[in-house]
Motif scaffolding. Structure first.
Motif, PDB file in Angstrom:
ATOM      1  N   HIS A 262      30.162   7.600 -15.932  1.00  0.00           N
ATOM      2  CA  HIS A 262      31.368   7.312 -14.781  1.00  0.00           C
ATOM      3  C   HIS A 262      31.131   6.652 -13.553  1.00  0.00           C
ATOM      4  O   HIS A 262      32.196   6.382 -12.808  1.00  0.00           O
ATOM      5  CB  HIS A 262      31.678   8.932 -14.301  1.00  0.00           C
ATOM      6  N   PHE A 263      29.887   6.426 -13.425  1.00  0.00           N
ATOM      7  CA  PHE A 263      29.434   5.453 -12.022  1.00  0.00           C
ATOM      8  C   PHE A 263      29.497   4.238 -12.071  1.00  0.00           C
ATOM      9  O   PHE A 263      28.487   3.402 -11.522  1.00  0.00           O
ATOM     10  CB  PHE A 263      28.278   6.315 -11.299  1.00  0.00           C
ATOM     11  N   ALA A 264      30.515   3.419 -12.839  1.00  0.00           N
ATOM     12  CA  ALA A 264      30.548   2.052 -12.738  1.00  0.00           C
ATOM     13  C   ALA A 264      31.171   1.517 -11.387  1.00  0.00           C
ATOM     14  O   ALA A 264      32.309   2.237 -11.085  1.00  0.00           O
ATOM     15  CB  ALA A 264      31.520   1.698 -14.045  1.00  0.00           C
ATOM     16  N   PRO A 265      30.929   0.369 -10.928  1.00  0.00           N
ATOM     17  CA  PRO A 265      31.381  -0.022  -9.928  1.00  0.00           C
ATOM     18  C   PRO A 265      32.838  -0.209  -9.737  1.00  0.00           C
ATOM     19  O   PRO A 265      33.525  -0.209  -8.764  1.00  0.00           O
ATOM     20  CB  PRO A 265      30.821  -1.436  -9.504  1.00  0.00           C
ATOM     21  N   GLU A 266      33.403  -0.370 -10.942  1.00  0.00           N
ATOM     22  CA  GLU A 266      34.953  -0.811 -11.239  1.00  0.00           C
ATOM     23  C   GLU A 266      35.855   0.618 -10.634  1.00  0.00           C
ATOM     24  O   GLU A 266      37.059   0.574 -10.415  1.00  0.00           O
ATOM     25  CB  GLU A 266      35.356  -1.037 -12.560  1.00  0.00           C
ATOM     26  N   ARG A 267      35.039   1.586 -10.754  1.00  0.00           N
ATOM     27  CA  ARG A 267      35.606   3.018 -10.406  1.00  0.00           C
ATOM     28  C   ARG A 267      35.227   3.431  -8.989  1.00  0.00           C
ATOM     29  O   ARG A 267      35.108   4.626  -8.660  1.00  0.00           O
ATOM     30  CB  ARG A 267      35.059   4.239 -11.413  1.00  0.00           C
ATOM     31  N   MET A 268      34.872   2.670  -8.190  1.00  0.00           N
ATOM     32  CA  MET A 268      34.375   2.890  -6.795  1.00  0.00           C
ATOM     33  C   MET A 268      34.943   2.168  -5.680  1.00  0.00           C
ATOM     34  O   MET A 268      35.551   1.138  -6.158  1.00  0.00           O
ATOM     35  CB  MET A 268      32.886   2.438  -6.681  1.00  0.00           C
ATOM     36  N   VAL A 269      35.010   2.868  -4.659  1.00  0.00           N
ATOM     37  CA  VAL A 269      35.928   2.231  -3.580  1.00  0.00           C
ATOM     38  C   VAL A 269      34.909   2.449  -2.236  1.00  0.00           C
ATOM     39  O   VAL A 269      34.685   3.616  -2.242  1.00  0.00           O
ATOM     40  CB  VAL A 269      37.273   2.737  -3.199  1.00  0.00           C
ATOM     41  N   LEU A 270      34.686   1.562  -1.751  1.00  0.00           N
ATOM     42  CA  LEU A 270      33.868   1.456  -0.261  1.00  0.00           C
ATOM     43  C   LEU A 270      34.877   1.382   0.869  1.00  0.00           C
ATOM     44  O   LEU A 270      35.457   0.219   0.930  1.00  0.00           O
ATOM     45  CB  LEU A 270      32.678   0.565  -0.057  1.00  0.00           C
ATOM     46  N   VAL A 271      34.911   2.587   1.653  1.00  0.00           N
ATOM     47  CA  VAL A 271      35.825   2.351   2.686  1.00  0.00           C
ATOM     48  C   VAL A 271      35.082   2.331   4.292  1.00  0.00           C
ATOM     49  O   VAL A 271      34.319   3.117   4.368  1.00  0.00           O
ATOM     50  CB  VAL A 271      37.023   3.281   2.735  1.00  0.00           C
ATOM     51  N   GLY A 272      35.503   1.728   5.103  1.00  0.00           N
ATOM     52  CA  GLY A 272      35.130   1.544   6.540  1.00  0.00           C
ATOM     53  C   GLY A 272      36.041   1.812   7.618  1.00  0.00           C
ATOM     54  O   GLY A 272      36.975   0.993   7.549  1.00  0.00           O
ATOM     55  N   VAL A 273      35.825   2.529   8.522  1.00  0.00           N
ATOM     56  CA  VAL A 273      36.878   2.599   9.839  1.00  0.00           C
ATOM     57  C   VAL A 273      36.004   2.178  10.886  1.00  0.00           C
ATOM     58  O   VAL A 273      34.637   2.856  10.887  1.00  0.00           O
ATOM     59  CB  VAL A 273      37.518   3.956   9.936  1.00  0.00           C
ATOM     60  N   ASN A 274      36.192   1.329  11.787  1.00  0.00           N
ATOM     61  CA  ASN A 274      35.447   0.836  12.934  1.00  0.00           C
ATOM     62  C   ASN A 274      34.303   0.115  12.683  1.00  0.00           C
ATOM     63  O   ASN A 274      33.314   0.273  13.078  1.00  0.00           O
ATOM     64  CB  ASN A 274      35.183   1.955  13.980  1.00  0.00           C
ATOM     65  N   VAL A 275      34.547  -0.724  11.649  1.00  0.00           N
ATOM     66  CA  VAL A 275      33.418  -1.605  11.007  1.00  0.00           C
ATOM     67  C   VAL A 275      34.205  -2.880  10.967  1.00  0.00           C
ATOM     68  O   VAL A 275      35.358  -3.205  10.736  1.00  0.00           O
ATOM     69  CB  VAL A 275      32.855  -1.091   9.804  1.00  0.00           C
ATOM     70  N   ALA A 276      33.384  -4.012  11.096  1.00  0.00           N
ATOM     71  CA  ALA A 276      33.673  -5.568  10.976  1.00  0.00           C
ATOM     72  C   ALA A 276      33.740  -5.771   9.396  1.00  0.00           C
ATOM     73  O   ALA A 276      32.809  -5.481   8.539  1.00  0.00           O
ATOM     74  CB  ALA A 276      33.041  -6.415  11.543  1.00  0.00           C
ATOM     75  N   HIS A 277      35.113  -5.959   8.936  1.00  0.00           N
ATOM     76  CA  HIS A 277      35.047  -6.265   7.476  1.00  0.00           C
ATOM     77  C   HIS A 277      33.861  -7.237   6.840  1.00  0.00           C
ATOM     78  O   HIS A 277      33.516  -6.899   5.582  1.00  0.00           O
ATOM     79  CB  HIS A 277      36.735  -6.526   7.008  1.00  0.00           C
ATOM     80  N   SER A 278      33.842  -8.267   7.474  1.00  0.00           N
ATOM     81  CA  SER A 278      32.979  -9.166   6.806  1.00  0.00           C
ATOM     82  C   SER A 278      31.578  -8.599   6.587  1.00  0.00           C
ATOM     83  O   SER A 278      30.780  -8.757   5.759  1.00  0.00           O
ATOM     84  CB  SER A 278      32.935 -10.483   7.700  1.00  0.00           C
ATOM     85  N   GLU A 279      31.105  -7.821   7.676  1.00  0.00           N
ATOM     86  CA  GLU A 279      29.996  -6.800   7.574  1.00  0.00           C
ATOM     87  C   GLU A 279      29.639  -6.070   6.470  1.00  0.00           C
ATOM     88  O   GLU A 279      28.953  -5.947   5.765  1.00  0.00           O
ATOM     89  CB  GLU A 279      29.641  -6.375   8.979  1.00  0.00           C
TER      90      GLU A 279
END
Length: 512
Positions: A262-279
């Protein structure tokens, strides 16, 4: 956004007649290619940090400094930039999203579409086992080094992993300059955990601690019982917590097999708040670039079967905790906005709270809570999943008056088929206000982005959903109410349940 609105204590997840999720603006993902980089140059980008250094305490140089004096010699000029949602997708299919509100504290969440509904009789409780093994030894860091690293970053008590029914979430709160150190640690947990036998065995003891904590938390226990009653022995009815019977296969091989499935990257989302998107995108790419990610496997899509039912459990609470639920709409469906408005119309309240958004003029507050001094609290909830949902009311009362509270709740639920224009207008204003207030909360904003992208691949801002809410009519709301109330009742009770009416009596009370 609509699915995350909670009026119940621990029950709660978002839609409209005219503009469903499919009508939201399409999300454009910027593709991030894997790049082979010079390790020495990459290391130069890391913030100053020594993994093994424990700094000695020194006298506080700012002791006695008042708040009217800046401690910066050259304070930087503020950069006022309006927050906006940005999206990227790694070459391996992992989605990356962020909103930079210019805050000093970054909140980073890694969401995986895997949870208890994907378990089988061969591995019941494995998603809970995965969460218990989070932030342990990986191919790069030992358990001790992981813990000490997070301690020195000030994130040791702001780091968590929680297994739900449809997702497992890893979350870290840290100063924004330390993002380059935290993202590889989080990715290491899902990419190459070592799952050492002695660490797995040590984590087994935490199962009993977690189950004892569940038994001592009536709100969470009602949530668990209601799902078991509503989806008897299938998908969403499976417990998110391992049991004593799970111990024989609480082993490295069981956990590793679940990760591989179940842990394929296609099933993952990385979310950041108060971060630079490019970083965030750059360090996510670097965390995967030199490794082979888990390949995507096709998994059987077993649809949630709503059964309804009655489940009661005597507990240590001196009160009677009661939840009445019906099948609601899945995540992203047309009727979700009317359902969210129904939840707002029902509202809720308790014996003491009268703050902003407490719902003191809502139906449950005026028709249930204020009508009896024996009702401690009462609130509506709506929880949506990919293919089903739960809508209902959760109440707490003195045990001997549980029957009266149950009948009052049933009567209030039955009255939802009639909604006035003024009541709907007020509910729309309250619902939009609650959504905008939630958007100011970094944790809820992060969770909302992660769930939307994970379950639908799209993201709707509060402004987008406010437009959907404005398009809902009275007929939409009453039609949604009739559809919900036509499903079979689910009843869950915990604590002192001796006065809770028979299941058939509660069904009759709702339909009366």
């Amino acid at each position: 956004m609509l699915s995350t609105l909670k009026l119940g204590k621990s029950l709660g997840r978002r839609a409209a007649q005219l503009r469903p999720f499919s009508a939201l603006p399409a999300v454009t993902f910027n593709e991030v290619k894997f790049v082979k980089e010079d390790v020495e140059k990459v290391m130069m980008e890391l913030p100053d940090y020594n993994f093994y250094e424990m700094k000695e305490s020194v006298p506080n140089p700012y002791q006695g400094t008042t708040l009217d004096r800046s401690i910066l010699l050259d304070p930087p000029a503020p950069q006022l930039v309006a927050p906006k949602a940005e999206f990227s997708k790694l070459e391996n299919g992992m989605k990356v999203a962020s909103i930079d509100k210019q805050g000093l504290t970054a909140r980073i969440g890694l969401y995986v579409q895997a949870g208890s509904r994907y378990e089988s009789s061969a591995n019941f409780g494995v998603s809970h086992m995965v969460s218990l093994m989070s932030f342990h030894s990986t191919a790069h860091l030992s358990n001790l080094r992981s813990v000490k690293t997070l301690e020195q970053l000030g994130a040791h008590d702001r780091t968590s992993c929680k297994a739900g029914r449809e997702e497992i979430s890893y979350q870290v709160e840290v100063q924004r300059e330390y993002l380059p150190l935290v993202v590889p640690i989080m990715v290491g947990n899902v990419l190459f955990p070592r799952l050492l036998p002695w660490e797995v065995k040590s984590a087994q003891g935490e199962v009993k601690v977690a189950r004892d904590a569940l038994a001592g938390n009536p709100d969470d226990m009602i949530n668990e019982l209601l799902h078991k009653a509503a989806y008897c022995n299938n998908t969403l009815g499976l417990s998110t917590m391992a049991s004593e019977r799970s111990m024989p296969y609480f082993a490295p091989d069981t956990i590793r097999s679940f990760l591989l499935d179940h842990f394929a990257p296609e099933r993952m989302v990385l979310v950041g708040v108060n971060v630079a998107h490019s970083e965030l995108s750059k360090w996510a790419m670097r965390s995967f670039a030199d490794y082979n990610a888990i390949p995507m496997k096709k998994r059987e899509a077993t649809k949630a079967l709503y059964t309804g039912g009655d489940l009661r459990l005597e507990g240590s609470s001196p009160y009677c905790h009661l939840a009445l639920g019906f099948e609601s709409v899945p995540f992203g469906q047309q009727e979700l906005a009317p359902v969210a408005l129904l939840q707002t119309i029902l509202g809720g309240g308790n014996a003491v709270q009268t703050g902003i958004g407490a719902g003191v003029t809502s139906r449950l507050s005026t028709q249930v809570v204020k009508q009896s001094p024996y009702v401690e609290s009462c609130s509506a909830f709506n929880t949506s999943y990919t293919d089903s949902g739960l809508f209902g009311v959760y109440g707490v009362s003195q045990p001997e008056k549980a029957g009266d509270m149950a009948k009052a709740i049933g009567k209030t639920l039955g009255s939802l088929t009639s909604v006035s224009k003024d009541e709907l207008s007020k509910a729309k204003a309250m619902l939009k206000g609650k959504m905008y207030r939630q958007a100011d909360n970094d944790v809820e904003l992060m969770q909302d982005m992660g769930q939307q992208l994970l379950l639908t691949g799209k993201y709707g801002s509060p402004a987008d959903f406010a437009k959907i809410i404005d398009g809902v009519s009275e007929s939409d709301v009453t039609a949604a109410a009739k559809k919900i109330l036509s499903s079979k009742l689910s009843l869950a009770a915990y604590g002192d349940t001796h006065a809770v009416p028979h299941y058939a009596a509660m069904e009759a009370a709702v339909k009366a």
